[in-house]
Design an enzyme around this catalytic site. Structure first.
Site, PDB file in Angstrom:
ATOM      1  N   HIS A 257    -144.803  54.706  -5.787  1.00 34.04           N
ATOM      2  CA  HIS A 257    -143.956  55.583  -5.901  1.00 34.04           C
ATOM      3  C   HIS A 257    -142.624  54.674  -6.152  1.00 34.04           C
ATOM      4  O   HIS A 257    -142.721  53.461  -6.038  1.00 34.04           O
ATOM      5  CB  HIS A 257    -143.369  56.175  -4.515  1.00 34.04           C
ATOM      6  CG  HIS A 257    -144.207  57.393  -4.032  1.00 34.04           C
ATOM      7  ND1 HIS A 257    -145.462  57.428  -3.708  1.00 34.04           N
ATOM      8  CD2 HIS A 257    -144.035  58.833  -4.365  1.00 34.04           C
ATOM      9  CE1 HIS A 257    -145.977  58.640  -3.573  1.00 34.04           C
ATOM     10  NE2 HIS A 257    -144.866  59.443  -3.944  1.00 34.04           N
TER      11      HIS A 257
ATOM     12  N   LYS B  21    -138.366  54.598  -1.945  1.00 37.53           N
ATOM     13  CA  LYS B  21    -139.276  55.472  -0.702  1.00 37.53           C
ATOM     14  C   LYS B  21    -139.390  54.726   0.521  1.00 37.53           C
ATOM     15  O   LYS B  21    -139.654  53.492   0.346  1.00 37.53           O
ATOM     16  CB  LYS B  21    -140.567  55.859  -1.179  1.00 37.53           C
ATOM     17  CG  LYS B  21    -141.522  56.671  -0.471  1.00 37.53           C
ATOM     18  CD  LYS B  21    -142.523  57.462  -1.191  1.00 37.53           C
ATOM     19  CE  LYS B  21    -143.370  58.223  -0.109  1.00 37.53           C
ATOM     20  NZ  LYS B  21    -142.787  59.304   0.474  1.00 37.53           N
TER      21      LYS B  21
END
Ligand code: NDP
Ligand SMILES: O=C(O)C1=N[C@H](C(=O)O)C[C@H](O)C1
Length: 267
Positions: free
Chosen positions: A154, A158
Site C-alpha cells: 500500500h 497507510k
C-alpha cells in the site's frame, strides 16, 4: 437513500462523495470530519473536485445522523466504534470500511450490531471479495503441505498492518482449511526465525509511494506455486462498493453483515 460521509476530508471520504454523486438513487445528506480538521467549513463538492454541491463539511456527528439513513465510514478504529454506538441508538445503517481494529473494537461493533444494520469489510471491491472466495476454495482443495503466504503493498500513508484485506484473505484461507486464523497466523519475521511452522499462514507487508492496494495469496508446494492476486487501481472501486452496501442494507434487520453477503458471492 440519504447518506452521510464520515472522514469527508480524507482519501476515501473524497472517493465516497464522488461515488454518491454518480448515482441518482442516493443523495449526500451530510459530510463531517474530526473537530478542528482543516476541511471543516469547506463545500464537500468543491473539495472533491465535483463543483459546489451545497453540503458543507462540519464536525457535527449528531446532525449527520439526524439527517441521513446511513453512514459511510472509512476513518479510524476508535472513531468508528464511537459512531457505531450513536448509530445503533438511532437504528441507522453503518457501512464500515475502516481497518486496523483490535479485539475491543470488534467487541463494540458486535454489540452495536444488535441494534444497527452494519456492513463491515476490510475491502469493499467486487474483485477482492471474489478473490477471497477463490482463496477459500483453493485452500480447501490443496493439501496442508502447500504453504500459504499473504503479501500486500500500500501507499506510504497507510497506518495499519497487515491490511484489512490481507487479514480478510487470510481468514478465507483459514476457513478453506478448516482452521482458526489466530492460531496459525505469522504476522512478521525477523532474525533467527527457525523453519516455517507446518500449517502457518504468513503475512508480509510492503509500504511505499501511491500504491492504492496490491494483494497476493501465494500457495507454495514442493515444486510448484499458485499465486492469486488483485491490484486496485482506483479508490472508486471501494467507494462504489460502499454505496452498494448501504443500499443493500437499507431496510434489513440489525446485524453484522459482510460484502460477501452484499455481493452474494458464497457458493
Ligand atoms: N474497506 C475498504 O474497502 C477500504 C478501507 N480503507 C480504510 O479506510 C480508512 C481510511 O483510509 P483513508 O481514507 O486512506 O485515510 P485518510 O487518513 O485519508 O482518511 C481518514 C479520515 O477520517 C478522519 N477521521 C478520523 N477520526 C475521525 C472522527 N472521529 N470523526 C470524523 N473524521 C475522522 C481523518 O481525520 P484526521 O486526518 O484528522 O485524523 C481523515 O480525514 C483506513 O482504515 C483504511 O484502511 C481504505 C480504502 C478501502
Ligand atoms: O488504507 C488503504 O488505502 C486501504 N485499506 C484497505 C485495507 O486495509 O486492506 C483496503 C485497500 O486495500 C486500501
Amino acid at each position: 437513500m440519504r447518506l452521510a460521509v464520515a472522514g469527508a476530508g480524507g482519501r476515501m471520504g473524497a472517493a465516497l462523495i464522488r461515488a454518491i454523486a454518480e448515482r441518482d438513487d442516493v443523495v449526500l445528506a451530510a459530510a463531517f470530519e474530526r473537530e478542528g480538521a482543516d476541511a471543516i467549513g469547506a463545500d464537500s463538492g468543491e473539495r472533491t473536485g465535483l463543483g459546489r454541491n451545497g453540503v458543507p463539511i462540519t464536525d457535527d456527528l449528531d446532525e449527520a445522523i439526524a439527517t441521513s439513513d446511513g453512514l459511510l465510514d472509512f476513518t479510524a478504529p476508535d472513531a468508528t466504534t464511537g459512531f457505531a454506538g450513536a448509530l445503533a441508538e438511532a437504528g441507522r445503517v453503518h457501512v464500515i470500511g475502516t481497518t486496523g481494529f483490535e479485539t475491543q473494537h470488534e467487541d463494540a461493533l458486535q454489540t452495536a450490531a444488535q441494534r444497527a444494520t452494519i456492513v463491515k469489510s476490510g475491502n469493499m471491491s467486487l474483485g477482492v471479495n471474489l478473490l477471497a472466495e477463490l482463496v477459500r476454495q483453493a485452500a480447501k482443495a490443496l493439501p496442508e503441505s502447500f504453504d500459504i503466504e499473504v503479501l500486500e503493498m500500500h501507499h506510504r500513508h497507510k497506518v495499519d498492518a497487515p491490511s484489512g484485506t490481507a487479514l480478510l484473505l487470510g481468514e478465507a484461507a483459514a476457513e478453506g482449511r478448516g482452521i482458526v486464523l489466530a492460531d496459525h497466523a505469522v504476522r512478521g519475521r525477523d532474525g533467527q526465525t527457525g523453519p516455517r511452522p507446518d500449517g502457518a499462514i504468513g503475512f508480509a507487508t510492503l509500504r511505499g509511494g501511491s500504491v492504492v492496494g496490491d494483494h497476493s495469496v501465494i500457495m507454495a508446494g514442493a515444486g510448484e506455486r499458485i499465486t492469486l492476486s488483485h491490484h486496485a487501481e482506483d479508490r472508486a472501486i471501494f467507494a462504489r462498493g460502499a454505496v452498494a452496501a448501504a443500499l443493500w442494507a437499507h431496510g434489513r434487520p440489525p446485524g453484522l453483515y459482510s460484502m460477501i453477503d452484499v455481493l452474494g458471492l458464497r457458493s
